[in-house]
Design a protein around this motif. Structure first.
Motif, PDB file in Angstrom:
ATOM      1  N   MET A  86       0.829  -1.199   0.000  1.00 44.50           N
ATOM      2  CA  MET A  86       0.000   0.000   0.000  1.00 44.50           C
ATOM      3  C   MET A  86       0.865   1.251   0.000  1.00 44.50           C
ATOM      4  O   MET A  86       1.962   1.247   0.529  1.00 44.50           O
ATOM      5  CB  MET A  86      -0.881   0.046   1.254  1.00 44.50           C
ATOM      6  CG  MET A  86      -1.838  -1.094   1.396  1.00 44.50           C
ATOM      7  SD  MET A  86      -2.749  -0.949   2.921  1.00 44.50           S
ATOM      8  CE  MET A  86      -2.854  -2.665   3.380  1.00 44.50           C
ATOM      9  N   VAL A  87       0.313   2.310  -0.595  1.00 42.30           N
ATOM     10  CA  VAL A  87       0.918   3.633  -0.538  1.00 42.30           C
ATOM     11  C   VAL A  87      -0.117   4.521   0.139  1.00 42.30           C
ATOM     12  O   VAL A  87      -1.260   4.594  -0.306  1.00 42.30           O
ATOM     13  CB  VAL A  87       1.265   4.167  -1.939  1.00 42.30           C
ATOM     14  CG1 VAL A  87       1.887   5.555  -1.842  1.00 42.30           C
ATOM     15  CG2 VAL A  87       2.205   3.202  -2.666  1.00 42.30           C
ATOM     16  N   THR A 113       4.623   4.002   3.146  1.00 44.70           N
ATOM     17  CA  THR A 113       4.229   2.752   2.503  1.00 44.70           C
ATOM     18  C   THR A 113       4.077   1.639   3.527  1.00 44.70           C
ATOM     19  O   THR A 113       4.652   1.684   4.616  1.00 44.70           O
ATOM     20  CB  THR A 113       5.274   2.314   1.454  1.00 44.70           C
ATOM     21  OG1 THR A 113       6.537   2.156   2.105  1.00 44.70           O
ATOM     22  CG2 THR A 113       5.384   3.330   0.327  1.00 44.70           C
ATOM     23  N   CYS A 114       3.291   0.658   3.136  1.00 46.04           N
ATOM     24  CA  CYS A 114       3.112  -0.552   3.940  1.00 46.04           C
ATOM     25  C   CYS A 114       3.379  -1.737   3.015  1.00 46.04           C
ATOM     26  O   CYS A 114       2.906  -1.744   1.881  1.00 46.04           O
ATOM     27  CB  CYS A 114       1.684  -0.652   4.465  1.00 46.04           C
ATOM     28  SG  CYS A 114       1.177   0.708   5.511  1.00 46.04           S
ATOM     29  N   ALA A 115       4.096  -2.729   3.503  1.00 42.97           N
ATOM     30  CA  ALA A 115       4.409  -3.903   2.700  1.00 42.97           C
ATOM     31  C   ALA A 115       3.556  -5.090   3.124  1.00 42.97           C
ATOM     32  O   ALA A 115       3.278  -5.273   4.320  1.00 42.97           O
ATOM     33  CB  ALA A 115       5.889  -4.258   2.843  1.00 42.97           C
ATOM     34  N   LYS A 116       3.150  -5.878   2.157  1.00 40.86           N
ATOM     35  CA  LYS A 116       2.368  -7.074   2.421  1.00 40.86           C
ATOM     36  C   LYS A 116       3.097  -7.945   3.443  1.00 40.86           C
ATOM     37  O   LYS A 116       4.302  -8.132   3.372  1.00 40.86           O
ATOM     38  CB  LYS A 116       2.167  -7.855   1.120  1.00 40.86           C
ATOM     39  CG  LYS A 116       1.373  -9.122   1.295  1.00 40.86           C
ATOM     40  CD  LYS A 116       1.178  -9.837  -0.009  1.00 40.86           C
ATOM     41  CE  LYS A 116       0.396 -11.120   0.235  1.00 40.86           C
ATOM     42  NZ  LYS A 116       0.136 -11.819  -1.013  1.00 40.86           N
ATOM     43  N   VAL A 136      -4.276   0.710  -2.461  1.00 43.45           N
ATOM     44  CA  VAL A 136      -4.024  -0.708  -2.178  1.00 43.45           C
ATOM     45  C   VAL A 136      -3.661  -1.369  -3.499  1.00 43.45           C
ATOM     46  O   VAL A 136      -4.447  -1.355  -4.442  1.00 43.45           O
ATOM     47  CB  VAL A 136      -5.271  -1.387  -1.570  1.00 43.45           C
ATOM     48  CG1 VAL A 136      -4.988  -2.841  -1.246  1.00 43.45           C
ATOM     49  CG2 VAL A 136      -5.739  -0.636  -0.323  1.00 43.45           C
ATOM     50  N   LEU A 137      -2.462  -1.928  -3.571  1.00 45.04           N
ATOM     51  CA  LEU A 137      -1.950  -2.540  -4.800  1.00 45.04           C
ATOM     52  C   LEU A 137      -2.326  -4.022  -4.800  1.00 45.04           C
ATOM     53  O   LEU A 137      -1.835  -4.783  -3.976  1.00 45.04           O
ATOM     54  CB  LEU A 137      -0.446  -2.337  -4.891  1.00 45.04           C
ATOM     55  CG  LEU A 137       0.000  -0.857  -4.787  1.00 45.04           C
ATOM     56  CD1 LEU A 137       1.512  -0.767  -4.667  1.00 45.04           C
ATOM     57  CD2 LEU A 137      -0.506  -0.058  -5.961  1.00 45.04           C
TER      58      LEU A 137
END
Length: 140
Positions: A86-87, A113-116, A136-137
């Motif tokens: 996510m950004v 940012t947040c990483a899975k 949300v990517l």
């Protein structure tokens, strides 16, 4: 310092170029006032409002979903594991963000940012309603 391959540099550049336009309309969220019952409550005083979804031109992702996470003053989203990369940008309020290895403060206009698979926790430290606009990517 670690060197970056040309392929990684291109992928990073494409990702940044694809996600950046999503935040050009983030300023509009500053003027959007959400009602206390809009969206879905995820914890006391914290609600998720779906903004929109679109296809991604980034090879690793099939689509991007934009959501606003609306925090009442002082509201806290407890630690949770991220389901996707996510950004995030802060469009109103001020926040303390806690990750496994660090804690930092953010204000309007700041991004992170947040990483899975990683954890994240957020608290609205302002006296106003706070909003995280999140891209949300969704993986391909």
């Amino acid at each position: 310092m670690k060197t970056m391959s040309r392929r990684s540099a291109i992928a990073l550049g494409v990702t940044a170029a694809a996600v950046t336009p999503l935040f050009t309309f983030a300023a509009s969220a500053k003027t959007k006032k959400y009602g206390p019952n809009e969206g879905k409550e995820i914890s006391p005083g914290v609600r998720v409002v779906e903004v929109g979804t679109g296809n991604a031109d980034i090879p690793a992702y099939k689509s991007i979903s934009i959501v606003d996470v609306v925090f009442q003053p002082g509201a806290h989203a407890p630690q949770s594991v991220m389901d996707n990369d996510m950004v995030c940008t802060i469009t109103s309020g001020a926040f303390t963000i806690k990750k496994a290895d660090k804690e930092f403060k953010l204000k309007v206009g700041d991004m992170y940012t947040c990483a899975k698979g990683k954890t994240d926790e957020a608290t609205n430290t302002s006296k106003e309603v706070g909003v995280h606009r999140i891209a949300v990517l969704i993986p391909a």
